[in-house]
Design a protein around this motif. Structure first.
Motif, PDB file in Angstrom:
ATOM      1  N   VAL A  78       0.708  -1.243   0.125  1.00 16.66           N
ATOM      2  CA  VAL A  78       0.164   0.207   0.163  1.00 16.66           C
ATOM      3  C   VAL A  78       0.937   1.246  -0.046  1.00 16.66           C
ATOM      4  CG1 VAL A  78      -1.996  -0.938   1.103  1.00 16.66           C
ATOM      5  CG2 VAL A  78      -0.218   0.030   2.466  1.00 16.66           C
ATOM      6  N   GLY A  79       2.139   1.017  -0.019  1.00 17.68           N
ATOM      7  CA  GLY A  79       2.977   2.219   0.244  1.00 17.68           C
ATOM      8  C   GLY A  79       4.080   2.319  -1.002  1.00 17.68           C
ATOM      9  N   LEU A  80       4.042   1.781  -2.203  1.00 18.47           N
ATOM     10  CA  LEU A  80       5.158   1.703  -2.956  1.00 18.47           C
ATOM     11  C   LEU A  80       4.941   3.158  -4.136  1.00 18.47           C
ATOM     12  CD1 LEU A  80       7.586   0.283  -3.612  1.00 18.47           C
ATOM     13  CD2 LEU A  80       6.249  -1.156  -5.262  1.00 18.47           C
ATOM     14  N   SER A  81       3.709   3.630  -4.091  1.00 18.12           N
ATOM     15  CA  SER A  81       3.604   4.757  -4.590  1.00 18.12           C
ATOM     16  C   SER A  81       4.070   4.521  -5.938  1.00 18.12           C
ATOM     17  CB  SER A  81       4.169   6.013  -3.841  1.00 18.12           C
ATOM     18  OG  SER A  81       3.633   7.239  -4.436  1.00 18.12           O
ATOM     19  N   ILE A  82       3.514   3.820  -6.844  1.00 19.76           N
ATOM     20  CA  ILE A  82       4.129   3.636  -8.168  1.00 19.76           C
ATOM     21  C   ILE A  82       3.636   4.944  -8.902  1.00 19.76           C
ATOM     22  CG2 ILE A  82       3.310   2.264 -10.265  1.00 19.76           C
ATOM     23  CD1 ILE A  82       3.550  -0.246  -8.551  1.00 19.76           C
TER      24      ILE A  82
END
Length: 302
Positions: A78-82
């Protein structure tokens, strides 16, 4: 395109996803750890949020290691911020790689969204503009992540409440182009489809029909909340704090008819009930999966 993307360019389900295709899982919650290990409920798999386990040890890893001995695992980032303008945070990617290598999940997924800006993490998954420039950047991000992790990633369609005026393609076309270019898979969140389409006055089933459904490796189901937009019209919120709503169940059944059975996850992140309640909801999804599997076996075109 990277070598990994080329090797994954065929978007059909891989053997693991075929194995799990009629299985239903739930999100793994700490309040259920001991009960799961005591009773080993008949569930197909469990899913965790990667960022909750990006530590070396402690009780979360203690229980997850024991549960992993009995169940397949899906890891959902939920935090890779692709979708962010900046490159993916390499330190975050390193921690994610360690977690995936440690537990070897059957499924790994992330979001088509952004949640970081200039080193700051935002407590939301925000939409991206659907432009050629954005498409090129996100494809490069996805290629980099898949190459670094050495595995195929499923990308989840977003739940959105606003859209960019400068988008020059639809969300369905944008997602399709990412999959064609990178070879990643698709996690189709049926609740997200319903929430976004109702908010933007579009046809949810038409949205699903426009996606590359052979690329779907996992399905998510969840509950939504109802609010009001600034003009007083209904606004649906992807809240994950209630049971799956009737129209989402209906859309799920129609989606299965289009794509066939897929591993399905029941998400509940707020107002989390007892394990038995979640298990019953999972059984409902299992019934729909089995009905579709039986229909496929009877079909001369299966």
């Amino acid at each position: 395109m990277s070598d990994l993307a080329l090797s994954k360019a065929c978007t059909a389900l891989d053997p693991i996803q075929h194995m799990l295709s009629t299985d239903v899982g739930i999100g793994l919650k700490p309040e259920h750890f001991k009960e799961i290990l005591q009773f080993l409920p008949e569930l197909g798999f469990f899913e965790i949020h990667a960022e909750n386990y990006m530590v070396d040890g402690g009780p979360l890893h203690f229980y997850l290691s024991k549960i992993r001995e009995h169940y397949p695992l899906s890891i959902h980032g939920v935090g890779l911020s692709i979708g962010a303008q900046a490159p993916v945070d390499e330190a975050h990617l390193d921690r994610l790689n360690l977690l995936l290598n440690r537990y070897q999940p059957e499924l790994f997924s992330e979001h088509l969204a952004w949640s970081t800006h200039q080193g700051h993490y935002l407590n939301d998954l925000l939409p991206v503009p659907y432009t050629q420039q954005s498409l090129k950047h996100i494809c490069e991000q996805v290629d980099h992540v898949q190459t670094r992790l050495g595995r195929r990633m499923l990308l989840e369609n977003p739940a959105t409440y606003v859209e960019f005026d400068n988008s020059d393609m639809t969300e369905e076309v944008f997602i399709t182009e990412i999959i064609k270019t990178t070879g990643c898979g698709l996690l189709i969140d049926i609740n997200n489809v319903y929430v976004s389409c109702i908010n933007h006055h579009r046809d949810p089933l038409g949205y699903i029909q426009a996606l590359p459904l052979t690329a779907v490796g996992e399905i998510h189901l969840a509950g939504f909340a109802t609010d009001q937009d600034s003009d007083g019209s209904p606004l649906l919120i992807d809240s994950h704090d209630s049971e799956v709503a009737a129209p989402v169940w209906n859309l799920y059944q129609k989606a299965l008819q289009l794509m066939g059975p897929r591993p399905t996850l029941l998400e509940r992140d707020g107002n989390v009930p007892g394990l038995a309640v979640l298990h019953e909801e999972a059984k409902q999804a299992k019934v729909f999966l089995m009905i579709q599997a039986e229909q496929q076996l009877r079909s001369p075109y299966a």
